[in-house]
Design a protein around this motif. Sequence first.
Motif, mmCIF file in Angstrom:
data_model
loop_
_atom_site.group_PDB
_atom_site.id
_atom_site.type_symbol
_atom_site.label_atom_id
_atom_site.label_comp_id
_atom_site.label_asym_id
_atom_site.label_seq_id
_atom_site.Cartn_x
_atom_site.Cartn_y
_atom_site.Cartn_z
ATOM 1 N N GLN A 1 0.826 -1.104 0.101
ATOM 2 C CA GLN A 1 -0.079 -0.056 -0.132
ATOM 3 C C GLN A 1 0.802 1.353 0.052
ATOM 4 O O GLN A 1 0.502 2.285 -0.642
ATOM 5 N N SER A 2 1.957 1.233 0.686
ATOM 6 C CA SER A 2 2.893 2.500 0.650
ATOM 7 C C SER A 2 3.470 2.722 -0.689
ATOM 8 O O SER A 2 3.489 3.966 -1.135
ATOM 9 N N VAL A 3 3.742 1.768 -1.460
ATOM 10 C CA VAL A 3 4.425 1.862 -2.816
ATOM 11 C C VAL A 3 3.056 2.434 -3.765
ATOM 12 O O VAL A 3 3.292 3.135 -4.470
ATOM 13 N N ARG A 4 2.103 1.865 -3.474
ATOM 14 C CA ARG A 4 0.998 2.295 -4.205
ATOM 15 C C ARG A 4 0.645 3.752 -4.086
ATOM 16 O O ARG A 4 0.194 4.637 -4.938
ATOM 17 N N ASP A 5 0.891 4.211 -2.680
ATOM 18 C CA ASP A 5 0.577 5.660 -2.324
ATOM 19 C C ASP A 5 1.472 6.422 -3.281
ATOM 20 O O ASP A 5 1.192 7.687 -3.584
ATOM 21 N N VAL A 6 2.792 6.030 -3.334
ATOM 22 C CA VAL A 6 3.732 6.895 -3.969
ATOM 23 C C VAL A 6 3.461 6.964 -5.493
ATOM 24 O O VAL A 6 3.770 7.826 -6.003
ATOM 25 N N LEU A 7 3.229 5.624 -5.873
ATOM 26 C CA LEU A 7 2.808 5.714 -7.575
ATOM 27 C C LEU A 7 1.832 6.808 -7.749
ATOM 28 O O LEU A 7 1.713 7.382 -8.595
ATOM 29 N N ARG A 8 0.603 6.711 -6.803
ATOM 30 C CA ARG A 8 -0.507 7.596 -6.930
ATOM 31 C C ARG A 8 -0.067 9.060 -7.078
ATOM 32 O O ARG A 8 -0.342 9.732 -7.859
ATOM 33 N N GLU A 9 0.912 9.615 -6.089
ATOM 34 C CA GLU A 9 1.051 10.880 -5.964
ATOM 35 C C GLU A 9 2.127 11.350 -7.003
ATOM 36 O O GLU A 9 2.218 12.534 -7.330
ATOM 37 N N GLU A 10 3.138 10.404 -7.098
ATOM 38 C CA GLU A 10 4.211 11.012 -7.931
ATOM 39 C C GLU A 10 4.229 10.553 -9.513
ATOM 40 O O GLU A 10 5.054 11.127 -10.284
ATOM 41 N N HIS A 11 3.507 9.630 -9.880
ATOM 42 C CA HIS A 11 3.132 8.928 -11.008
ATOM 43 C C HIS A 11 1.869 8.767 -11.348
ATOM 44 O O HIS A 11 1.146 9.923 -11.318
ATOM 45 N N THR A 12 1.438 7.696 -11.596
ATOM 46 C CA THR A 12 0.168 7.232 -11.754
ATOM 47 C C THR A 12 -0.312 5.735 -11.666
ATOM 48 O O THR A 12 0.739 4.901 -11.944
ATOM 49 N N LEU A 13 -1.405 5.420 -10.732
ATOM 50 C CA LEU A 13 -1.676 4.080 -10.357
ATOM 51 C C LEU A 13 -2.064 3.179 -11.351
ATOM 52 O O LEU A 13 -2.024 2.154 -11.268
ATOM 53 N N PHE A 14 -2.956 3.823 -12.032
ATOM 54 C CA PHE A 14 -3.678 3.179 -13.155
ATOM 55 C C PHE A 14 -4.645 2.016 -12.340
ATOM 56 O O PHE A 14 -4.861 0.922 -12.922
#
Length: 360
Positions: free
Chosen positions: A47-60
């Motif tokens: 979940q912590s990695v998904r949060d980083v992806l959402r804020e800094e990149h895109t989670l899709f």
Amino acid sequence: MTISDRMRSAMALPGLLVATLLSTAALAQSAPGQVDGEPVREAQPSQSVRDVLREEHTLFSDRLTIEPGITYTYSDRSQLALSGFLVLDAIFLGNISVDTVESHTTTFDLNFRYGLTNRLELELNLPYVYRSTTYQSIGAGGATDRYIEEDVTQGGLGDVRGSLYYRLLPETATRPDVVWNLGVRAPTGKHPYGIGTREVEGSEGNLTVPEELPTGNGVWGVSTGLSVLKTLDPAIVFANLGYTYNFERSFSDISSDPGDHPGRIDLGDALRFGFGTAFALNPRFSLSISYSHQHAFESKRTFEGESRETLTGSGATSGAVNLGATYAMSDTTSIVTNVGIGMTDDAPDITLTFRMPFQM
């Protein structure tokens, strides 16, 4: 069971164990997908990695993400005005005026994200902007002990933005995730052109303030860019590059002088880039540090019936260091915080952001 049967069963166990291990290894090797002959990362991130992806990149993500947030920015500017002359290069004879502008901007926004596929995601941002600016002047009328202050506030809908994200290349063992984005900004906020000014009572003409404050920039804009992200367990590195084009637009009044002064505004385009890294300290908590930079080119205006002129000083270079943290309260809800520290004169002195994305 006889002793001989027990011995035969014991001898068969190693063979059965080896067969099980071989079948498990074969299944593990066939699980990941292949892109250009390289395995694609398909393991479900924490979940912590998904949060980083959402804020800094895109989670899709194929689930609707609703992300309410609040952002506060503070900046101050000081200007020294001298009217007089120097005696012996040391003693100043004349009037001294020090003007300071303190700006407080609070933005409440609601962000919606939805991944149509594992390569395509849509985003919509609805902001409400509240601004409070304090204008201060010291030395009104030539007296250095005179201090005058005036507050101007304004609140309203900001500029609505819609964006599309498309994954060009998925991440592999040797290649980063590459995403292209395209965004449109609509001029739904109050524009800054044609806002009148007024003289503050008692300032003797030394302090003039605007009657209102803008909540948007008044023109349509289109932005595009690329972002890359690579997972280097336990770190995640990312970078982005983008450009915003602002369309020229006509207004019934583009001057702060009394009366209507129609004309056109060509707001300067902006070039931006950024980079940083994040660390997933555990499955629910992560920290990040990044640098963001933006250069806005000078704007131009054209009064009706006159030639185009460049607005001196309208260009800006803004750079900031950002410190962020994310905490996953559950598998669907997280808390995201960020502190931005301005590194250039045109950047806000400090930016505080608090967001709470949750998935439906």
